[in-house]
Write an enzyme that holds these catalytic residues in place. Structure first.
Site, PDB file in Angstrom:
ATOM      1  N   LYS A 250       0.851  -1.199   0.000  1.00 41.54           N
ATOM      2  CA  LYS A 250       0.000   0.000   0.000  1.00 41.54           C
ATOM      3  C   LYS A 250       0.883   1.244   0.000  1.00 41.54           C
ATOM      4  O   LYS A 250       0.682   2.161  -0.786  1.00 41.54           O
ATOM      5  CB  LYS A 250      -0.919  -0.037   1.224  1.00 41.54           C
ATOM      6  CG  LYS A 250      -1.849   1.143   1.323  1.00 41.54           C
ATOM      7  CD  LYS A 250      -2.817   0.985   2.481  1.00 41.54           C
ATOM      8  CE  LYS A 250      -3.567   2.288   2.706  1.00 41.54           C
ATOM      9  NZ  LYS A 250      -4.511   2.199   3.820  1.00 41.54           N
TER      10      LYS A 250
ATOM     11  N   GLU B 293      10.535  -4.625   4.577  1.00 34.96           N
ATOM     12  CA  GLU B 293      10.651  -6.011   4.116  1.00 34.96           C
ATOM     13  C   GLU B 293      10.360  -6.114   2.624  1.00 34.96           C
ATOM     14  O   GLU B 293      11.086  -6.767   1.865  1.00 34.96           O
ATOM     15  CB  GLU B 293       9.649  -6.911   4.873  1.00 34.96           C
ATOM     16  CG  GLU B 293       9.925  -7.082   6.353  1.00 34.96           C
ATOM     17  CD  GLU B 293       9.216  -6.050   7.219  1.00 34.96           C
ATOM     18  OE1 GLU B 293       8.968  -4.920   6.740  1.00 34.96           O
ATOM     19  OE2 GLU B 293       8.906  -6.377   8.375  1.00 34.96           O
TER      20      GLU B 293
ATOM     21  N   GLY C 285      -4.891  -1.963   5.061  1.00 37.92           N
ATOM     22  CA  GLY C 285      -4.107  -3.101   4.577  1.00 37.92           C
ATOM     23  C   GLY C 285      -4.784  -4.433   4.845  1.00 37.92           C
ATOM     24  O   GLY C 285      -4.891  -5.291   3.969  1.00 37.92           O
ATOM     25  N   ARG C 286      -5.264  -4.634   6.067  1.00 34.49           N
ATOM     26  CA  ARG C 286      -5.844  -5.928   6.436  1.00 34.49           C
ATOM     27  C   ARG C 286      -7.259  -6.110   5.892  1.00 34.49           C
ATOM     28  O   ARG C 286      -7.875  -7.148   6.113  1.00 34.49           O
ATOM     29  CB  ARG C 286      -5.815  -6.104   7.952  1.00 34.49           C
ATOM     30  CG  ARG C 286      -6.430  -4.963   8.741  1.00 34.49           C
ATOM     31  CD  ARG C 286      -6.045  -5.050  10.214  1.00 34.49           C
ATOM     32  NE  ARG C 286      -6.517  -3.917  11.006  1.00 34.49           N
ATOM     33  CZ  ARG C 286      -5.854  -2.776  11.156  1.00 34.49           C
ATOM     34  NH1 ARG C 286      -4.709  -2.585  10.530  1.00 34.49           N
ATOM     35  NH2 ARG C 286      -6.340  -1.799  11.907  1.00 34.49           N
TER      36      ARG C 286
ATOM     37  N   GLU D  51      -4.740  -6.810  14.859  1.00 40.51           N
ATOM     38  CA  GLU D  51      -4.223  -5.497  14.472  1.00 40.51           C
ATOM     39  C   GLU D  51      -5.349  -4.455  14.554  1.00 40.51           C
ATOM     40  O   GLU D  51      -5.101  -3.275  14.766  1.00 40.51           O
ATOM     41  CB  GLU D  51      -3.624  -5.538  13.052  1.00 40.51           C
ATOM     42  CG  GLU D  51      -2.611  -4.431  12.793  1.00 40.51           C
ATOM     43  CD  GLU D  51      -1.872  -4.570  11.460  1.00 40.51           C
ATOM     44  OE1 GLU D  51      -2.523  -4.442  10.408  1.00 40.51           O
ATOM     45  OE2 GLU D  51      -0.654  -4.792  11.471  1.00 40.51           O
TER      46      GLU D  51
ATOM     47  N   HIS E 263      -5.749 -33.571  17.790  1.00 39.79           N
ATOM     48  CA  HIS E 263      -4.679 -34.444  18.294  1.00 39.79           C
ATOM     49  C   HIS E 263      -3.499 -33.635  18.818  1.00 39.79           C
ATOM     50  O   HIS E 263      -2.418 -34.171  19.006  1.00 39.79           O
ATOM     51  CB  HIS E 263      -4.247 -35.397  17.185  1.00 39.79           C
ATOM     52  CG  HIS E 263      -5.375 -36.272  16.733  1.00 39.79           C
ATOM     53  ND1 HIS E 263      -5.676 -37.472  17.335  1.00 39.79           N
ATOM     54  CD2 HIS E 263      -6.323 -36.084  15.777  1.00 39.79           C
ATOM     55  CE1 HIS E 263      -6.742 -38.000  16.747  1.00 39.79           C
ATOM     56  NE2 HIS E 263      -7.155 -37.171  15.806  1.00 39.79           N
TER      57      HIS E 263
ATOM     58  N   LYS F   6       9.395  -0.640  14.115  1.00 42.75           N
ATOM     59  CA  LYS F   6       9.919  -0.273  12.787  1.00 42.75           C
ATOM     60  C   LYS F   6      10.968   0.822  12.918  1.00 42.75           C
ATOM     61  O   LYS F   6      12.036   0.759  12.309  1.00 42.75           O
ATOM     62  CB  LYS F   6       8.794   0.267  11.894  1.00 42.75           C
ATOM     63  CG  LYS F   6       7.835  -0.755  11.346  1.00 42.75           C
ATOM     64  CD  LYS F   6       6.888  -0.075  10.356  1.00 42.75           C
ATOM     65  CE  LYS F   6       5.662  -0.908  10.050  1.00 42.75           C
ATOM     66  NZ  LYS F   6       4.668  -0.228   9.232  1.00 42.75           N
TER      67      LYS F   6
HETATM   68  O1  F6P Z   1       2.586  -4.139   9.873  1.00 42.58           O
HETATM   69  C1  F6P Z   1       1.881  -2.977   9.673  1.00 42.58           C
HETATM   70  C2  F6P Z   1       1.357  -2.799   8.301  1.00 42.58           C
HETATM   71  O2  F6P Z   1       1.168  -1.448   8.099  1.00 42.58           O
HETATM   72  C3  F6P Z   1       0.060  -3.571   8.036  1.00 42.58           C
HETATM   73  O3  F6P Z   1      -1.050  -2.944   8.543  1.00 42.58           O
HETATM   74  C4  F6P Z   1       0.084  -3.653   6.558  1.00 42.58           C
HETATM   75  O4  F6P Z   1      -0.854  -4.571   6.097  1.00 42.58           O
HETATM   76  C5  F6P Z   1       1.514  -4.057   6.337  1.00 42.58           C
HETATM   77  O5  F6P Z   1       2.235  -3.291   7.297  1.00 42.58           O
HETATM   78  C6  F6P Z   1       2.060  -3.856   4.966  1.00 42.58           C
HETATM   79  O6  F6P Z   1       2.016  -2.524   4.561  1.00 42.58           O
HETATM   80  P1  F6P Z   1       2.200  -2.100   3.062  1.00 42.58           P
HETATM   81  O7  F6P Z   1       1.103  -2.704   2.263  1.00 42.58           O
HETATM   82  O8  F6P Z   1       2.153  -0.610   3.050  1.00 42.58           O
HETATM   83  O9  F6P Z   1       3.534  -2.611   2.590  1.00 42.58           O
END
Ligand code: F6P
Length: 553
Positions: free
Chosen positions: A214, A220, A275-276, A361, A392, A517
């Site tokens: 987003k 990452e 995002g979620r 979240e 199990h 972060k």
């Molecule tokens: O971990 C926090 C967060 O902002 C989530 O809410 C989001 O889904 C994820 O990081 C990834 O963010 P982006 O889509 O901006 O890379």
């Protein structure tokens, strides 16, 4: 004269409905489900509800009719209906980020009107969906060629959190409908092992990367995208190959361009999609390529079915409202700390993991919308895995442990892979028998007299007793179709919404992920600096950094 400071909203725990529930809890907490069922032969059929292709049996909950009435009073008192309508109308419910909350617009039909800042956003939603569909078809048919002229056979989504978990979960859930000639992979972790293992057997000439973020700033994802780019160029020997092998999904066109992806190969979405909550947006592109645009649209139709149910069904027959309120009952009045989601379908393997982000979240918050410390618990720990495997492993604790764990069981009338057994019942009969057996055992248990009557010695009897009275919901549907999956996801989205309203928290921000972060950003150069850096952390963190520096090689 300056404006007077806004008066803090009364705490939820001071509301008449909350107090009535607290008093009521003291009266009914000791009631056993055995007694509740014995007193009402119709209970199992009465305490049910349905909508959007899903059937909910909530009779095995520790509630009386009065409990349900009081919970519904609470929902009304906190304004669940008004908040729900405000969300659908595009009001800026995400107050800490000044944003509307409109994932429901992502699945609105083409002719719907959803206004944000005086603009109908639905045509834009469908324009992106149409572009995604054209692109997905081109990849699936082989019309979209890689730089060397070969068709794409591997699709790798690079993203994390909401830009990963939705497509991961849904592509597994809908694997039955996927084109098995395409290999779909997800790279999320900044751990280099993730990218290495997911690409080691792929031919770069046949591989498409979808960089999904987003913000297009997530550490990452940016690190993985850059390394994937290096891998591709090394494999194809030419930087110009990137154009045919990288597309982006983002709200940040500038950063996408900065990375070197042509804006023509970018699929956008909007800041009013959290995002979620973004799986129905372009974030679902990898999924759409896997299952095809038709199935993706079916998924959206299922979301919309549940949106409509949530928007229009009376509160007492409204699935997300019922699940949300029952969760509040256990979390706030019984003190339950966790909630298990137990799908009896292997395709839903990642559904609990997906719900962890959606729920935790969203509602893992400690201040109210007005910024006051809450004086009640908020979101539970959500966990689970498919049955029967969990039976199990950890069900022992659910049956006989000292912690109350409300559970949602999810099952289907028909399997997508009907498989007979030699003995007569199908695999699916065996699976489904376990669902019903578990909820029966959890609710009714096995009393000491029954254990003794079965010939167990008095010494062993305490170990063999099941006290029961452990609450469950059973969610049933016909088959795991894309439409049913959409309804199921939206059910939990709206459940989380209802609970957020009851708890008076902002379910749509996630400031809790920021501090880590920022600190990681500070620590990176301290790990890699040539000369011993001046460390200003606490003594533990300083020592850990030194330990790593001495060994990082
Ligand atoms: O971990 C926090 C967060 O902002 C989530 O809410 C989001 O889904 C994820 O990081 C990834 O963010 P982006 O889509 O901006 O890379």
């Amino acid at each position: 004269m300056s404006d007077p400071a806004p008066r803090p909203a009364p705490s939820r725990t001071q509301l008449p409905a909350w107090q009535a529930l607290a008093a009521h809890h003291a009266e009914v907490a000791g009631l056993h489900l055995r007694d509740l069922f014995a007193a009402d032969p119709e209970r199992g059929e009465r305490l049910t509800a349905q909508g959007a292709g899903l059937f909910l049996d909530y009779s095995k909950n520790r509630v009386t009719d009065k409990t349900l009435r009081l919970l519904l009073d609470l929902a009304r008192e906190v304004g669940v209906e008004q908040k729900r309508d405000a969300m659908f109308a595009g009001e800026r419910l995400n107050v800490t980020e000044g944003r509307a909350v409109l994932h429901t617009a992502l699945r609105a039909p083409r002719d719907a009107v959803v206004m944000v800042d005086g603009e109908n956003v639905v045509p834009g939603v469908h324009e992106v969906l149409d572009r995604m569909a054209a692109f997905a078809d081109a990849v699936r048919s082989g019309e979209w060629r890689g730089a060397t002229g070969q068709p794409i056979r591997n699709v790798v989504n690079i993203g994390i959190g909401g830009s990963d978990l939705g497509p991961v979960m849904a592509s597994e859930a809908l694997k039955f409908y996927a084109d098995r000639n395409l290999t779909l992979r997800f790279v999320s972790n900044v751990d280099g092992t993730d990218l290495m293992e997911k690409t080691r057997d792929l031919d770069p000439a046949q591989t498409l990367f979808i960089v999904s973020s987003k913000t297009f700033t997530t550490q990452e994802t940016m690190a993985n995208a850059a390394s994937a780019r290096t891998w591709l160029i090394a494999g194809l020997g030419d930087e110009s190959a990137v154009a045919r092998h990288f597309v982006a999904v983002s709200t940040n066109a500038e950063a996408v361009q900065g990375f070197g992806i042509d804006p023509a190969h970018m699929f956008g979405f909007w800041d009013w999609v959290g995002g979620r909550y973004s799986i129905g947006s372009a974030i679902g592109l990898s999924l759409m390529i896997a299952v095809g645009p038709g199935h993706f649209r079916e998924l959206l139709a299922g979301f919309h079915d549940m949106d409509e149910h949530f928007r229009t069904a009376p509160l007492g027959a409204n699935l997300p409202v019922l699940l949300g309120l029952l969760g509040v009952w256990y979390r706030n009045f019984f003190g339950a700390q966790t909630h298990a989601v137990l799908p009896y379908d292997g395709y839903l393997a990642y559904f609990p993991a997906y719900l962890q982000q959606l729920d935790m979240e969203s509602n893992g918050k400690h201040v109210t919308l007005g910024g006051q410390e809450v004086d009640h618990d908020t979101g539970p720990v959500v966990w689970g895995q498919p049955g029967t495997n969990g039976q199990h492993a950890f069900y022992q604790l659910i049956h006989q442990g000292t912690t109350l764990i409300p559970c949602d069981f999810i099952a289907f009338a028909q399997s997508l892979n009907p498989l007979p057994t030699a003995g007569g019942p199908t695999h699916h009969d065996l699976l489904t028998a376990n669902v019903f057996a578990q909820t029966e055992a959890l609710a009714f248990g096995k009393m000491r007299e029954e254990v003794l009557a079965g010939g167990v010695s008095p010494e062993l009897a305490p170990h063999r007793v099941f006290e029961g009275n452990r609450p469950t919901n059973t969610l049933l549907a016909g088959r795991l179709t894309p439409r049913v999956l959409g309804a199921l996801i939206a059910l939990y989205e709206h459940k989380v919404f209802v609970q957020g309203v009851v708890w008076d928290v902002n379910s749509f921000d996630q400031w809790g992920v920021e501090l880590g972060k920022v600190l990681a950003g500070q620590i990176v150069p301290e790990l890699t600096a040539g000369a011993e850096p001046e460390l200003r952390h606490d003594s533990s963190t300083n020592a850990l950094i030194r330990w790593y520096r001495a060994r990082r090689g």
